[in-house]
Design a protein around this motif. Structure first.
Motif, short mmCIF file in Angstrom:
data_model
loop_
_atom_site.label_atom_id
_atom_site.label_comp_id
_atom_site.label_asym_id
_atom_site.label_seq_id
_atom_site.Cartn_x
_atom_site.Cartn_y
_atom_site.Cartn_z
N ARG A 112 0.80 -1.22 0.00
CA ARG A 112 0.00 0.00 0.00
C ARG A 112 0.83 1.27 0.00
NH1 ARG A 112 -1.38 -3.45 3.23
NH2 ARG A 112 -0.43 -2.46 5.00
N ARG A 113 0.39 2.25 -0.74
CA ARG A 113 1.07 3.54 -0.81
C ARG A 113 0.42 4.56 0.12
NH1 ARG A 113 4.19 4.28 -5.63
NH2 ARG A 113 4.14 2.48 -6.98
N CYS A 114 -0.67 4.18 0.80
CA CYS A 114 -1.34 5.14 1.69
C CYS A 114 -0.47 5.40 2.90
CB CYS A 114 -2.70 4.60 2.13
SG CYS A 114 -2.60 3.14 3.18
N VAL A 115 -0.81 6.41 3.67
CA VAL A 115 0.02 6.79 4.82
C VAL A 115 -0.76 6.59 6.12
CG1 VAL A 115 1.44 8.39 3.52
CG2 VAL A 115 -0.68 9.22 4.55
N GLN A 116 -1.62 5.59 6.15
CA GLN A 116 -2.46 5.38 7.31
C GLN A 116 -1.93 4.30 8.25
OE1 GLN A 116 -4.97 7.49 7.93
NE2 GLN A 116 -4.25 8.49 6.06
N GLU A 117 -0.88 3.59 7.86
CA GLU A 117 -0.39 2.52 8.71
C GLU A 117 1.06 2.17 8.39
OE1 GLU A 117 -2.34 -1.12 6.13
OE2 GLU A 117 -3.56 -0.11 7.65
N THR A 118 1.66 1.48 9.36
CA THR A 118 2.99 0.93 9.16
C THR A 118 2.88 -0.58 9.19
OG1 THR A 118 5.29 0.99 9.92
CG2 THR A 118 3.60 0.93 11.61
N ASP A 119 3.83 -1.27 8.58
CA ASP A 119 3.73 -2.72 8.43
C ASP A 119 4.95 -3.42 8.98
OD1 ASP A 119 1.23 -3.12 6.61
OD2 ASP A 119 2.35 -1.52 5.65
N VAL A 120 4.71 -4.57 9.63
CA VAL A 120 5.77 -5.46 10.09
C VAL A 120 5.62 -6.75 9.29
CG1 VAL A 120 6.74 -6.74 12.03
CG2 VAL A 120 5.75 -4.47 12.40
N ILE A 121 6.74 -7.25 8.77
CA ILE A 121 6.70 -8.44 7.93
C ILE A 121 6.64 -9.70 8.80
CG2 ILE A 121 7.86 -9.76 6.12
CD1 ILE A 121 9.23 -7.12 5.31
N ASP A 122 5.54 -10.46 8.62
CA ASP A 122 5.37 -11.71 9.34
C ASP A 122 6.05 -12.85 8.60
OD1 ASP A 122 4.37 -13.44 11.34
OD2 ASP A 122 2.67 -13.97 10.06
N GLY A 181 7.20 1.90 6.55
CA GLY A 181 6.01 2.75 6.58
C GLY A 181 5.97 3.73 7.73
N GLU A 182 6.93 3.61 8.66
CA GLU A 182 6.88 4.47 9.84
C GLU A 182 7.26 5.92 9.54
OE1 GLU A 182 10.99 3.12 9.38
OE2 GLU A 182 9.04 2.13 9.28
N LEU A 183 8.08 6.14 8.50
CA LEU A 183 8.47 7.51 8.16
C LEU A 183 7.26 8.36 7.83
CD1 LEU A 183 11.66 7.15 5.91
CD2 LEU A 183 11.52 8.13 8.19
#
Length: 229
Positions: free
Chosen positions: A18-28, A57-59
């Motif tokens: 996703r290119r949105c800025v609503q969340e950050t992701d951790v790879i499972d 995504g945290e930036l």
């Protein structure tokens, strides 16, 4: 708390994260490639591959800014998503403080002068501070290397055993100097010992983080290294 708010997202090998800025992701599970279009260029440049346990995504959440890079699933992947509200409540303040502190510090390190700001920030996130007292050994000649060090505060010396089994000083380290790269790049034992000559604070990267974030700078390391250990 994170587990109670997490949401699984599945990505195929041909889909873009996703290119949105609503969340950050951790790879499972799975692997994802990171690409960035640099100023003056029209094509994407490959930066790195993300593996399970890493995040992105945290930036965008920290600075409420557009995504700085694009992420593409290299294999079938499962991501754990942390939404903006949860991220802000848990980690934003602490993460911003750490990132700003170490980004400023890393920008003064000669080794990283040519590194993109985005990558500097990712390295800053992976750093772990360690403190030593005067005369403590940070590394010993002959042992297996498992970390890369940059001096944040204090001074240290590198010593080697001479033919009479006595330690000879071969280099003096100060703030901004680094060591430990050779053992990680070439997977050889430490070539010298490093001992604190004052209160010493270093920031470290473990073997896995070093390989992913600084390993590609091997040629620069070869040219700039002060004393290989």
């Amino acid at each position: 708390f994170f587990s109670s708010r997490r949401r699984h997202t599945r990505c195929s090998g041909v889909s873009w994260a996703r290119r949105c800025v609503q969340e950050t992701d951790v790879i499972d599970s799975g692997e994802l490639d990171c690409f960035k279009v640099f100023p003056g260029k029209t094509t994407q440049t490959y930066l790195k591959t993300y593996y399970p346990g890493e995040s992105f995504g945290e930036l965008a959440l920290l600075y409420n800014a557009p995504r700085a890079a694009s992420i593409q699933a290299k294999t079938w992947s499962i991501l754990l998503a942390l939404d903006r509200e949860c991220f802000n409540n848990i980690v934003k303040d602490a993460a911003m403080e750490k990132r700003e502190k170490y980004t400023t510090f890393l920008s003064s390190v000669e080794l990283l002068n040519s590194v993109d700001q985005y990558e500097i920030q990712k390295i800053a996130d992976a750093l772990r501070p360690v403190e030593y007292q005067q005369n403590d050994y940070v590394a010993r000649q002959g042992e297996e290397g498992d970390a890369f060090y940059i001096i944040e505060q204090g001074e240290a010396i590198a010593t080697k055993q001479n033919n009479n089994d006595q330690e000879e000083i071969v280099f003096k380290y100060q703030v901004g100097d680094y060591f430990g790269e050779l053992a990680l790049l070439r997977e050889v034992p430490r070539q010298a010992s490093v001992k604190a000559t004052s209160y010493l604070k270093v920031v470290t990267l473990d073997r896995k983080s070093f390989k992913r974030k600084i390993g590609p700078l091997e040629l620069i390391l070869q040219r700039l290294s002060l004393i290989h250990i």
